[in-house]
Design a protein around this motif. Structure first.
Motif, PDB file in Angstrom:
ATOM      1  N   PRO A  98     -60.605  29.119 -59.078  1.00 10.21           N
ATOM      2  CA  PRO A  98     -59.386  29.844 -59.500  1.00 10.21           C
ATOM      3  C   PRO A  98     -58.107  29.215 -58.966  1.00 10.21           C
ATOM      4  O   PRO A  98     -57.073  29.242 -59.626  1.00 10.21           O
ATOM      5  CB  PRO A  98     -59.587  31.259 -58.940  1.00 10.21           C
ATOM      6  N   LEU A  99     -58.194  28.614 -57.779  1.00  6.41           N
ATOM      7  CA  LEU A  99     -57.022  27.939 -57.206  1.00  6.41           C
ATOM      8  C   LEU A  99     -56.581  26.786 -58.116  1.00  6.41           C
ATOM      9  O   LEU A  99     -55.391  26.609 -58.385  1.00  6.41           O
ATOM     10  CB  LEU A  99     -57.387  27.405 -55.813  1.00  6.41           C
ATOM     11  N   VAL A 100     -57.559  26.020 -58.611  1.00  8.81           N
ATOM     12  CA  VAL A 100     -57.258  24.911 -59.532  1.00  8.81           C
ATOM     13  C   VAL A 100     -56.595  25.469 -60.789  1.00  8.81           C
ATOM     14  O   VAL A 100     -55.538  25.000 -61.208  1.00  8.81           O
ATOM     15  CB  VAL A 100     -58.550  24.146 -59.931  1.00  8.81           C
ATOM     16  N   HIS A 101     -57.222  26.493 -61.354  1.00  6.50           N
ATOM     17  CA  HIS A 101     -56.754  27.006 -62.649  1.00  6.50           C
ATOM     18  C   HIS A 101     -55.350  27.617 -62.556  1.00  6.50           C
ATOM     19  O   HIS A 101     -54.503  27.381 -63.417  1.00  6.50           O
ATOM     20  CB  HIS A 101     -57.751  28.028 -63.195  1.00  6.50           C
ATOM     21  N   PHE A 102     -55.109  28.408 -61.506  1.00  5.67           N
ATOM     22  CA  PHE A 102     -53.823  29.112 -61.405  1.00  5.67           C
ATOM     23  C   PHE A 102     -52.751  28.332 -60.640  1.00  5.67           C
ATOM     24  O   PHE A 102     -51.621  28.793 -60.532  1.00  5.67           O
ATOM     25  CB  PHE A 102     -54.027  30.500 -60.788  1.00  5.67           C
ATOM     26  N   VAL A 109     -65.831  22.385 -68.671  1.00  6.50           N
ATOM     27  CA  VAL A 109     -67.274  22.297 -68.422  1.00  6.50           C
ATOM     28  C   VAL A 109     -67.535  22.191 -66.909  1.00  6.50           C
ATOM     29  O   VAL A 109     -68.527  22.729 -66.408  1.00  6.50           O
ATOM     30  CB  VAL A 109     -67.904  21.132 -69.216  1.00  6.50           C
ATOM     31  N   ALA A 110     -66.621  21.552 -66.193  1.00  7.13           N
ATOM     32  CA  ALA A 110     -66.763  21.509 -64.727  1.00  7.13           C
ATOM     33  C   ALA A 110     -66.652  22.929 -64.148  1.00  7.13           C
ATOM     34  O   ALA A 110     -67.438  23.310 -63.276  1.00  7.13           O
ATOM     35  CB  ALA A 110     -65.707  20.594 -64.113  1.00  7.13           C
ATOM     36  N   TYR A 111     -65.728  23.721 -64.664  1.00  4.13           N
ATOM     37  CA  TYR A 111     -65.628  25.127 -64.231  1.00  4.13           C
ATOM     38  C   TYR A 111     -66.966  25.844 -64.483  1.00  4.13           C
ATOM     39  O   TYR A 111     -67.464  26.574 -63.643  1.00  4.13           O
ATOM     40  CB  TYR A 111     -64.566  25.890 -65.026  1.00  4.13           C
ATOM     41  N   LEU A 112     -67.491  25.636 -65.692  1.00  5.18           N
ATOM     42  CA  LEU A 112     -68.773  26.266 -66.057  1.00  5.18           C
ATOM     43  C   LEU A 112     -69.865  25.846 -65.071  1.00  5.18           C
ATOM     44  O   LEU A 112     -70.630  26.681 -64.568  1.00  5.18           O
ATOM     45  CB  LEU A 112     -69.151  25.852 -67.492  1.00  5.18           C
ATOM     46  N   ASP A 143     -49.400  16.783 -56.493  1.00  2.68           N
ATOM     47  CA  ASP A 143     -48.940  18.129 -56.856  1.00  2.68           C
ATOM     48  C   ASP A 143     -50.115  19.100 -56.765  1.00  2.68           C
ATOM     49  O   ASP A 143     -51.256  18.690 -56.529  1.00  2.68           O
ATOM     50  CB  ASP A 143     -48.222  18.128 -58.218  1.00  2.68           C
ATOM     51  N   ALA A 144     -49.828  20.400 -56.927  1.00  2.00           N
ATOM     52  CA  ALA A 144     -50.843  21.418 -56.623  1.00  2.00           C
ATOM     53  C   ALA A 144     -52.089  21.282 -57.507  1.00  2.00           C
ATOM     54  O   ALA A 144     -53.218  21.410 -57.022  1.00  2.00           O
ATOM     55  CB  ALA A 144     -50.240  22.807 -56.767  1.00  2.00           C
ATOM     56  N   ARG A 145     -51.908  21.027 -58.806  1.00  2.00           N
ATOM     57  CA  ARG A 145     -53.063  20.960 -59.700  1.00  2.00           C
ATOM     58  C   ARG A 145     -53.939  19.752 -59.367  1.00  2.00           C
ATOM     59  O   ARG A 145     -55.157  19.858 -59.236  1.00  2.00           O
ATOM     60  CB  ARG A 145     -52.585  20.916 -61.155  1.00  2.00           C
ATOM     61  N   LEU A 146     -53.316  18.607 -59.236  1.00  2.00           N
ATOM     62  CA  LEU A 146     -54.092  17.394 -58.995  1.00  2.00           C
ATOM     63  C   LEU A 146     -54.781  17.442 -57.631  1.00  2.00           C
ATOM     64  O   LEU A 146     -55.944  17.072 -57.490  1.00  2.00           O
ATOM     65  CB  LEU A 146     -53.195  16.148 -59.105  1.00  2.00           C
ATOM     66  N   THR A 147     -54.040  17.952 -56.649  1.00  2.00           N
ATOM     67  CA  THR A 147     -54.610  18.015 -55.298  1.00  2.00           C
ATOM     68  C   THR A 147     -55.778  19.002 -55.255  1.00  2.00           C
ATOM     69  O   THR A 147     -56.826  18.712 -54.663  1.00  2.00           O
ATOM     70  CB  THR A 147     -53.525  18.430 -54.278  1.00  2.00           C
ATOM     71  N   SER A 148     -55.614  20.175 -55.903  1.00  2.00           N
ATOM     72  CA  SER A 148     -56.701  21.166 -55.849  1.00  2.00           C
ATOM     73  C   SER A 148     -57.941  20.668 -56.602  1.00  2.00           C
ATOM     74  O   SER A 148     -59.065  20.971 -56.208  1.00  2.00           O
ATOM     75  CB  SER A 148     -56.234  22.527 -56.373  1.00  2.00           C
TER      76      SER A 148
END
Lengths: 37, 215
Positions: free
Chosen positions: B151-155, B46-49, B106-111
């Motif tokens: 997209p950076l967060v997602h990928f 929902v945040a992405y939305l 890590d990348a996901r948490l940081t992004s």
């Protein structure tokens, strides 16, 4: 693995506080505007 | 309309809780703490939305200068920040018993943390600039730039080695999740999407009334 129900309760409780708090903030603003008009 | 939507939100949330705690089975590896997923994953989607709507509204504002677009962007950013906050908090609470740590860079948490700060910045810009038109213009630019982080967060989980697992939803190929888990996730996603629509609608209406009161 143990069930860690306290962590589950904390996560859902926190979400409730965040969303509920924002909703209350909007309702209060709405009342303020109703009072002015 | 708003009241009906409000009741729909209540029904959706109750259905989500019933599915999450009454219907979905206990996960074999993680135990019941895995039920945080029904809160964590819908929150980030929902945040992405919300930030997608901010992007569209920002472009619309910059091209048309319609105040309605600015109001939608403003409201959607506020609600998106709330859902990002819930994502980060619920992820940390889930991470402690499963990973052994509340937080790791890590990348996901940081992004996601960067995403949160960027949209706080969006809201800060609105508050800092007195002139309404300039505030709308500056924040629209921030709203477009900040969307690049989505997209950076997602990928991030594909592009870097991370502690975070790959996406549960919005990924190529068939779902690897058992049916009841997936159904519970979908019900909660629908409920959270309704919460988003309800809060944004209410906030947009209030922003319009505030502007009318000031005029």
């Amino acid at each position: 693995m143990p069930d860690n129900w306290s962590f589950v309760a904390a996560a859902y409780g926190l979400a409730l506080v965040i969303l509920g708090g924002y909703w209350r903030h909007l309702v209060r603003k709405e009342r303020e505007l109703d009072g002015k008009s | 309309m708003s009241r009906a939507l409000g009741w729909l939100v209540v029904v959706g949330l109750v259905a989500g809780l019933v599915m999450g705690f009454g219907v979905a089975p206990r996960e074999a590896a993680q135990g019941n703490v895995q039920r945080i997923m029904y809160l964590h994953v819908p929150s980030v989607l929902v945040a992405y939305l919300a930030f997608g709507v901010v992007l569209v509204a920002s472009i619309a504002y910059l091209t048309t200068r319609r105040e309605a677009a600015d109001r939608i962007g403003h409201a959607s950013a506020e609600v998106g920040v709330l859902f990002t906050g819930i994502t980060i908090a619920s992820g940390a609470i889930w991470g402690k018993p499963t990973w052994g740590t509340w937080w790791t860079w890590d990348a996901r948490l940081t992004s996601v943390a960067v995403l949160f700060v960027m949209y706080l910045g969006y809201l800060l810009v609105r508050g800092m600039v007195d002139d309404r038109e300039r505030a709308a213009r500056y924040s629209a630019v921030v709203g477009i730039v900040a969307a690049l982080d989505v997209p950076l967060v997602h990928f991030s989980v594909y592009w870097w080695r991370t502690l975070h697992q790959p996406p549960t939803m919005l990924k190529p190929g068939p779902s690897t999740m058992p049916g009841l888990f997936a159904a519970t996730l979908m019900v909660n996603l629908a409920a959270f999407a309704l919460v988003y629509v309800y809060l944004v609608t209410k906030r947009v209406r209030l922003l319009r009334r505030e502007e009318e009161a000031l005029a």
